[in-house]
Design a protein around this motif. Structure first.
Motif, PDB file in Angstrom:
ATOM      1  N   TYR A 256       0.811  -1.213   0.000  1.00 45.89           N
ATOM      2  CA  TYR A 256       0.000   0.000   0.000  1.00 45.89           C
ATOM      3  C   TYR A 256       0.854   1.277   0.000  1.00 45.89           C
ATOM      4  O   TYR A 256       0.344   2.377   0.226  1.00 45.89           O
ATOM      5  CB  TYR A 256      -0.931   0.013   1.212  1.00 45.89           C
ATOM      6  N   ALA A 257       2.130   1.159  -0.263  1.00 50.56           N
ATOM      7  CA  ALA A 257       3.002   2.329  -0.300  1.00 50.56           C
ATOM      8  C   ALA A 257       2.723   3.159  -1.553  1.00 50.56           C
ATOM      9  O   ALA A 257       2.543   2.615  -2.637  1.00 50.56           O
ATOM     10  CB  ALA A 257       4.463   1.900  -0.278  1.00 50.56           C
ATOM     11  N   VAL A 258       2.653   4.470  -1.385  1.00 54.35           N
ATOM     12  CA  VAL A 258       2.352   5.379  -2.493  1.00 54.35           C
ATOM     13  C   VAL A 258       3.413   6.475  -2.531  1.00 54.35           C
ATOM     14  O   VAL A 258       3.781   7.027  -1.486  1.00 54.35           O
ATOM     15  CB  VAL A 258       0.949   6.012  -2.328  1.00 54.35           C
ATOM     16  N   ASP A 259       3.899   6.793  -3.731  1.00 55.72           N
ATOM     17  CA  ASP A 259       4.876   7.869  -3.871  1.00 55.72           C
ATOM     18  C   ASP A 259       4.262   9.200  -3.455  1.00 55.72           C
ATOM     19  O   ASP A 259       3.092   9.477  -3.718  1.00 55.72           O
ATOM     20  CB  ASP A 259       5.357   7.967  -5.317  1.00 55.72           C
ATOM     21  N   SER A 260       5.081  10.055  -2.833  1.00 57.11           N
ATOM     22  CA  SER A 260       4.612  11.383  -2.432  1.00 57.11           C
ATOM     23  C   SER A 260       4.496  12.280  -3.665  1.00 57.11           C
ATOM     24  O   SER A 260       5.030  11.979  -4.738  1.00 57.11           O
ATOM     25  CB  SER A 260       5.587  12.000  -1.435  1.00 57.11           C
ATOM     26  N   GLN A 261       3.820  13.407  -3.473  1.00 57.58           N
ATOM     27  CA  GLN A 261       3.671  14.362  -4.573  1.00 57.58           C
ATOM     28  C   GLN A 261       5.025  14.935  -4.979  1.00 57.58           C
ATOM     29  O   GLN A 261       5.276  15.175  -6.164  1.00 57.58           O
ATOM     30  CB  GLN A 261       2.728  15.489  -4.168  1.00 57.58           C
ATOM     31  N   LEU A 262       5.919  15.155  -4.006  1.00 53.65           N
ATOM     32  CA  LEU A 262       7.258  15.650  -4.324  1.00 53.65           C
ATOM     33  C   LEU A 262       8.009  14.653  -5.187  1.00 53.65           C
ATOM     34  O   LEU A 262       8.682  15.020  -6.152  1.00 53.65           O
ATOM     35  CB  LEU A 262       8.033  15.953  -3.038  1.00 53.65           C
ATOM     36  N   THR A 263       7.894  13.365  -4.857  1.00 49.03           N
ATOM     37  CA  THR A 263       8.553  12.327  -5.645  1.00 49.03           C
ATOM     38  C   THR A 263       8.054  12.329  -7.085  1.00 49.03           C
ATOM     39  O   THR A 263       8.845  12.242  -8.032  1.00 49.03           O
ATOM     40  CB  THR A 263       8.303  10.942  -5.015  1.00 49.03           C
ATOM     41  N   LYS A 264       6.758  12.458  -7.261  1.00 47.51           N
ATOM     42  CA  LYS A 264       6.190  12.462  -8.614  1.00 47.51           C
ATOM     43  C   LYS A 264       6.651  13.677  -9.400  1.00 47.51           C
ATOM     44  O   LYS A 264       7.002  13.576 -10.586  1.00 47.51           O
ATOM     45  CB  LYS A 264       4.662  12.439  -8.521  1.00 47.51           C
ATOM     46  N   THR A 265       6.683  14.832  -8.740  1.00 47.87           N
ATOM     47  CA  THR A 265       7.095  16.055  -9.434  1.00 47.87           C
ATOM     48  C   THR A 265       8.558  15.975  -9.855  1.00 47.87           C
ATOM     49  O   THR A 265       8.912  16.335 -10.981  1.00 47.87           O
ATOM     50  CB  THR A 265       6.882  17.275  -8.534  1.00 47.87           C
ATOM     51  N   VAL A 266       9.405  15.503  -8.937  1.00 47.65           N
ATOM     52  CA  VAL A 266      10.833  15.386  -9.250  1.00 47.65           C
ATOM     53  C   VAL A 266      11.056  14.363 -10.360  1.00 47.65           C
ATOM     54  O   VAL A 266      11.862  14.572 -11.270  1.00 47.65           O
ATOM     55  CB  VAL A 266      11.632  15.014  -7.985  1.00 47.65           C
ATOM     56  N   ARG A 267      10.325  13.262 -10.309  1.00 47.63           N
ATOM     57  CA  ARG A 267      10.463  12.234 -11.359  1.00 47.63           C
ATOM     58  C   ARG A 267      10.067  12.795 -12.724  1.00 47.63           C
ATOM     59  O   ARG A 267      10.761  12.597 -13.715  1.00 47.63           O
ATOM     60  CB  ARG A 267       9.638  11.012 -11.022  1.00 47.63           C
ATOM     61  N   ASP A 268       8.949  13.512 -12.778  1.00 48.48           N
ATOM     62  CA  ASP A 268       8.495  14.085 -14.043  1.00 48.48           C
ATOM     63  C   ASP A 268       9.494  15.103 -14.577  1.00 48.48           C
ATOM     64  O   ASP A 268       9.783  15.146 -15.786  1.00 48.48           O
ATOM     65  CB  ASP A 268       7.131  14.766 -13.881  1.00 48.48           C
ATOM     66  N   GLY A 269      10.036  15.923 -13.675  1.00 46.47           N
ATOM     67  CA  GLY A 269      11.001  16.919 -14.104  1.00 46.47           C
ATOM     68  C   GLY A 269      12.316  16.302 -14.542  1.00 46.47           C
ATOM     69  O   GLY A 269      12.906  16.713 -15.540  1.00 46.47           O
TER      70      GLY A 269
END
Length: 274
Positions: A256-269
């Motif tokens: 049930y682990a979910v990436d944080s919003q910061l992780t998603k933003t950094v990954r996309d960038g």
């Protein structure tokens, strides 16, 4: 009849431009059409065509650079020799990964171990380093040396530094005092000022080339979405410096682990950078 000529530097709409072409007015009742190229850092080379007589703040900044060069005459041979050797040094350094420029352009006393990340970065076709030195050993200096070197080699044009809110001002001050690099802090006040100057629809990321933003704001889609628009699908010659990178670590492999919003933003960038 206006006295503006090709090659002059002019100021129009609160920005500096280079005059590329002047089309004289066909009749006294018409206006002079002028083609301009922007000289500002955030819009370098962007074209603009204006009717010179209709611009309320248009003015000529100074004489053409070619006129000033011609009037000055020839340089002293020793001065020209120094300039020529400087050009040769810059050309060699830009192609030789073993010759550094950044340590000699920084207001710091560089330690030998701080040059190791720079050496590794110059050997990489796509710079991607995780600097994990102990506290107080100069991770900011190491990141600044890499950034300064990449800028001087013209491998980087756009830079985003993301860091905890408590050190945003510290990053800005150190980049300016130690490396001579000016960064804009992208926050609510910055966005409000840009909208007041250029309109509500302006993308604030497109108004400069070097930014510092806090992790807290980078999590917010209000700031992350315009960043993705600025970077596009692939933003060549761009660099992301992520302070306290563990804050953006991906989620564990738990069910049930979910990436944080910061992780998603950094990954996309990161996918669009360099």
């Amino acid at each position: 009849m206006t006295d503006i000529v090709t090659g002059q530097i002019v100021r129009v709409r609160s920005r500096q431009y280079l005059v590329e072409e002047v089309v004289s007015k066909p009749s006294p009742e018409q206006d002079t059409k002028v083609s301009l190229s922007c000289l500002e850092d955030d819009a370098l080379g962007e074209s603009l065509e204006v009717l010179w007589e209709r611009e309320i703040d248009a003015k000529i900044v100074g004489a053409t650079s070619w006129d000033s060069i011609a009037n000055r005459g020839f340089d002293n041979p020793r001065l020209f020799s120094a300039y020529l050797h400087t050009l040769r040094w810059n050309c060699v350094t830009s192609t030789d990964a073993k010759l550094f420029q950044a340590p000699y352009r920084a207001g710091i006393e560089v330690k030998a171990y701080q040059l190791e990340p720079l050496r590794k970065a110059l050997l990489m076709p796509r710079v991607g380093l995780f600097i994990a030195d102990d506290v107080g050993l100069g991770k900011t200096i190491e990141a600044g040396l890499i950034l300064r070197e990449m800028l001087m080699r013209q491998k980087v044009r756009r830079v985003v530094i993301s860091c905890p809110p408590s050190v945003v001002r510290q990053w800005q001050e150190e980049m300016e005092s130690r490396f001579g690099l000016t960064f804009m802090i992208l926050d609510r006040e910055f966005i409000a000022a840009r909208r007041q100057e250029r309109g509500y629809g302006i993308n604030p990321w497109m108004t400069h080339t070097r930014f510092i933003i806090s992790h807290a704001l980078l999590r917010d889609e209000t700031y992350a979405a315009p960043l993705r628009d600025w970077l596009g699908d692939f933003a060549a010659a761009s660099m992301l410096i992520l302070d306290e990178a563990h804050n953006a670590a991906p989620a564990s492999g738990a069910k049930y682990a979910v990436d944080s919003q910061l992780t998603k933003t950094v990954r996309d960038g990161s996918n669009a950078i360099l």
